[in-house]
Each structure stands twice: as structure tokens, then as C-alpha cells.
Design a protein around this motif. Structure first.
Motif, mmCIF file in Angstrom:
data_model
loop_
_atom_site.group_PDB
_atom_site.id
_atom_site.type_symbol
_atom_site.label_atom_id
_atom_site.label_comp_id
_atom_site.label_asym_id
_atom_site.label_seq_id
_atom_site.Cartn_x
_atom_site.Cartn_y
_atom_site.Cartn_z
ATOM 1 N N LYS A 188 -4.643 -9.744 33.079
ATOM 2 C CA LYS A 188 -4.782 -8.666 32.166
ATOM 3 C C LYS A 188 -4.002 -7.699 32.523
ATOM 4 C CE LYS A 188 -8.971 -10.355 30.009
ATOM 5 N NZ LYS A 188 -10.412 -10.112 29.624
ATOM 6 N N ILE A 189 -4.234 -6.933 33.697
ATOM 7 C CA ILE A 189 -3.576 -5.825 34.154
ATOM 8 C C ILE A 189 -2.044 -6.117 34.332
ATOM 9 C CG2 ILE A 189 -3.188 -4.168 36.014
ATOM 10 C CD1 ILE A 189 -6.401 -4.261 36.405
ATOM 11 N N VAL A 190 -1.739 -7.096 34.896
ATOM 12 C CA VAL A 190 -0.208 -7.327 34.986
ATOM 13 C C VAL A 190 0.256 -7.473 33.558
ATOM 14 C CG1 VAL A 190 1.366 -9.386 35.736
ATOM 15 C CG2 VAL A 190 -0.565 -8.667 37.021
ATOM 16 N N VAL A 191 -0.315 -8.096 32.661
ATOM 17 C CA VAL A 191 0.431 -8.442 31.440
ATOM 18 C C VAL A 191 0.381 -6.661 30.688
ATOM 19 C CG1 VAL A 191 -0.269 -9.039 28.914
ATOM 20 C CG2 VAL A 191 -0.541 -10.325 30.869
ATOM 21 N N ARG A 192 -0.644 -6.109 31.012
ATOM 22 C CA ARG A 192 -0.279 -4.650 30.156
ATOM 23 C C ARG A 192 0.565 -4.057 31.005
ATOM 24 N NH1 ARG A 192 -6.180 -2.522 30.566
ATOM 25 N NH2 ARG A 192 -5.532 -0.697 30.018
ATOM 26 N N MET A 193 0.907 -4.118 32.212
ATOM 27 C CA MET A 193 2.115 -3.502 32.865
ATOM 28 C C MET A 193 3.337 -3.882 32.563
ATOM 29 S SD MET A 193 0.868 -3.555 37.188
ATOM 30 C CE MET A 193 -0.002 -2.670 37.929
ATOM 31 N N LYS A 194 3.585 -5.233 32.251
ATOM 32 C CA LYS A 194 4.799 -5.738 31.806
ATOM 33 C C LYS A 194 5.003 -5.307 30.392
ATOM 34 C CE LYS A 194 4.441 -10.439 33.878
ATOM 35 N NZ LYS A 194 4.750 -11.681 33.814
ATOM 36 N N ASP A 195 3.931 -5.273 29.450
ATOM 37 C CA ASP A 195 4.280 -4.517 28.146
ATOM 38 C C ASP A 195 4.856 -3.066 28.271
ATOM 39 O OD1 ASP A 195 4.200 -4.237 25.387
ATOM 40 O OD2 ASP A 195 2.339 -3.121 25.619
ATOM 41 N N HIS A 196 4.637 -2.141 29.275
ATOM 42 C CA HIS A 196 4.846 -0.910 29.260
ATOM 43 C C HIS A 196 6.153 -0.914 29.837
ATOM 44 C CE1 HIS A 196 1.370 1.112 28.107
ATOM 45 N NE2 HIS A 196 0.514 0.601 28.947
ATOM 46 N N LEU A 197 6.626 -1.932 30.941
ATOM 47 C CA LEU A 197 7.857 -2.007 31.606
ATOM 48 C C LEU A 197 8.922 -2.315 30.586
ATOM 49 C CD1 LEU A 197 9.439 -1.780 34.077
ATOM 50 C CD2 LEU A 197 8.761 -4.090 34.715
ATOM 51 N N GLU A 198 8.803 -3.300 29.645
ATOM 52 C CA GLU A 198 9.392 -3.771 28.653
ATOM 53 C C GLU A 198 9.812 -2.691 27.852
ATOM 54 O OE1 GLU A 198 11.360 -6.747 28.501
ATOM 55 O OE2 GLU A 198 10.426 -6.892 30.322
ATOM 56 N N GLN A 199 9.124 -1.708 27.267
ATOM 57 C CA GLN A 199 9.498 -0.621 26.623
ATOM 58 C C GLN A 199 10.438 0.288 27.277
ATOM 59 O OE1 GLN A 199 5.904 0.974 24.321
ATOM 60 N NE2 GLN A 199 4.927 -0.723 25.105
ATOM 61 N N ILE A 200 9.833 0.328 28.706
ATOM 62 C CA ILE A 200 11.032 1.261 29.561
ATOM 63 C C ILE A 200 12.259 0.565 29.433
ATOM 64 C CG2 ILE A 200 11.413 1.803 31.873
ATOM 65 C CD1 ILE A 200 8.435 2.411 32.161
#
Length: 292
Positions: free
Chosen positions: A272-284
Motif C-alpha cells: 500500500k505504501i509503495v502504491v501511494r509512493m507511485k501515485d505521488h511520483l507519477e504526478q511529479i
């Protein structure tokens, strides 16, 4: 301070009984893609104008539109009949060849095409003062666009700082779940072994194999590298303009570490943490394309 590639700048100046206006629009692009539309009388200055824009704007899909308006004398206009007739013949040929309907308002269409209307003053030689005013208005428009890019850059900088802070916060949560992960993995393996009737195994060998298996799932190196990438991203972000490509490369490296953590996680909360990291990174990654 980073700069955005998106921007708009407009300036005008009055000189030699004319009002000269320059409008600049910029969008993101890997290289400088410059389109210039200027009156025919100013064509001799097009190369100088392109050089000014290339030196100061560096990158982006840039469009420049320059217009000149006589503000004191009434300009005399006439129809360019040879050109209009040529356009009419071309339209008729297109309609016949492609089986299209003829435009409902052909007259208006013809008058809107380039050079259908000519000004009697178009052939008047442009003097040096007017050409200098032209260069001045271009520089002012570039200044205005850079000011716009700077303002957008501040917004992007705040956006990136927020997203990096969010990833950092998630990374700080990883150890909490990582410590209990080993016991959960060991417990699942033992449960599976106990379900097999008559299974006898060497406990020492089991411990060795378990250690080997846990080492393959260890994400310590990924955490360290991701932490370094987060710091490097912020250092680059605050390192000045012209950092867009570099920030994009760093974001790619961050993605590699996050993806590897995800493949090794083997634990629901870590996933779950990894998925949330990916979400923020995609926005970046989406927004870093707009950085000069």
C-alpha cells in the motif's frame, strides 16, 4: 529557482506613427520549437528576432506573432484580385477532386486567406527607427514571458516540494512494517510445513534457507538509494533554472527504487505504501515535463 516552459508575454510600442505589438506563447517541448509570424516588411529582422528568443528562452514550443497598425493615418486597402482568383480556382479544383460541397460563404473564405487584401502602404520602406522599435517590443515580450515562466516556476517548485515530502513521509513508515514482515513470512512458511503430514525437516537447514530467502527480500539498499534520490531531487530543484531534464532523470531513478521495493515487499501494508509512493511520483513526472 526553476522556470516553467509554459508562459505568455505581450508588449507593444508606438513608433513612426505605428503601434507594433508582439505576442509570445510557450508550451513544453524537449527542444526549442520556434514559430514566427511577422509582417512581410519586417522579414529582414526575422533572424535577429529568432536569435534573441533562442538565447533567452532556451526550450519550449514557442509561437511569436507580431502585428503593426497605422494609428495616425488611414491606410488604403485594395483587393488583390489575381491572388483571390487563384484561390478560387484552387478551391473549385479541390471541391471537384474530393467530392466536397462548395463553401457556403465563399466570398468571406477568400477574403480571409493570406494576401487577399493588400495595403497600399505595404511597399513603403521601413526606416531604422521602426526596426529598432520592433526589436524593442520583441525584447519586452520576452521579458514578460520570462516573468510568467518565473511565476509558474514558483508554483511548480511548491508542488514538487509537497510531493517529495509525501514520498519521504511514506518512506519513513516503511521500517514499522518491515520489522514485522520477517516474522510473518517465517510464520507462513512454518504453517505450510505443518500442514504436510509426516514432514520432517532439519531446523538448522530451515533457518539457513530462511535467512537466504529473507536476504533476497531485503529492501535496505532500495531505501537508501531512494532517500538519496529524494535529497538530490530537492538539491537540483533549488539549484537554479534549466534543470528540467535533470529532474526528469532523477524521477526515473526514484521510480526504479520504488518499483523494486514493491516487487520485494511481500507484505500488504508495504504494498500500500509503495502504491501511494507511485501515485505521488507519477504526478511529479507529469509536471516535470513543464520545467525548463
Amino acid at each position: 529557482m526553476i522556470l516553467s516552459m509554459t508562459g505568455f508575454g505581450k508588449a507593444d510600442v508606438v513608433a513612426c506613427n505605428k503601434k507594433i505589438t508582439a505576442e509570445l506563447k510557450s508550451l513544453n517541448s524537449k527542444q526549442l520549437d520556434l514559430s514566427v509570424k511577422i509582417p512581410q516588411s519586417y522579414r529582414e529582422k526575422e533572424l535577429d528576432i529568432r536569435n534573441i528568443i533562442a538565447q533567452r528562452l532556451l526550450r519550449g514550443k514557442v509561437e511569436l506573432f507580431i502585428s503593426s497598425e497605422d494609428i495616425f493615418n488611414e491606410a488604403s486597402f485594395s483587393l488583390n484580385m489575381p491572388q483571390i482568383k487563384h484561390y478560387k480556382e484552387q478551391i473549385a479544383a479541390m471541391v471537384t477532386e474530393m467530392g466536397l460541397d462548395e463553401p457556403t460563404d465563399l466570398c468571406t473564405t477568400l477574403l480571409r486567406l493570406p494576401d487577399s487584401i493588400k495595403s497600399d502602404t505595404a511597399t513603403i520602406e521601413v526606416d531604422a527607427a521602426e526596426l529598432e522599435a520592433l526589436m524593442q517590443v520583441v525584447r519586452k515580450a520576452v521579458d514578460a514571458l520570462i516573468a510568467f515562466r518565473t511565476q509558474e516556476g514558483k508554483r511548480l517548485e511548491a508542488f514538487f516540494e509537497e510531493k517529495i515530502a509525501n514520498i519521504q513521509s511514506l518512506l519513513n513508515q516503511v521500517p514499522e512494517f518491515e520489522e514485522s514482515r520477517v516474522e510473518k513470512i517465517k510464520g507462513r512458511i512454518l504453517d505450510s510445513l505443518e500442514k504436510i503430514d509426516g514432514m520432517n525437516y532439519d531446523k538448522n537447514r530451515f533457518e539457513q534457507e530462511l535467512i537466504f530467502y529473507i536476504e533476497k527480500l531485503d529492501i535496505t539498499e532500495e531505501k537508501i538509494r531512494l532517500q538519496n534520490h529524494l535529497k538530490y531531487f530537492l538539491d537540483t530543484l533549488h539549484g537554479g533554472d534549466g534543470q528540467g531534464k535533470k529532474l526528469g532523470f532523477i524521477a526515473q531513478e526514484m521510480g526504479r527504487e520504488i518499483n523494486t521495493m514493491g516487487s520485494k515487499a511481500n507484505e500488504a501494508e508495504l504494498q500500500k505504501i509503495v502504491v501511494r509512493m507511485k501515485d505521488h511520483l507519477e504526478q511529479i513526472k507529469e509536471q516535470v515535463l513543464n520545467v525548463l
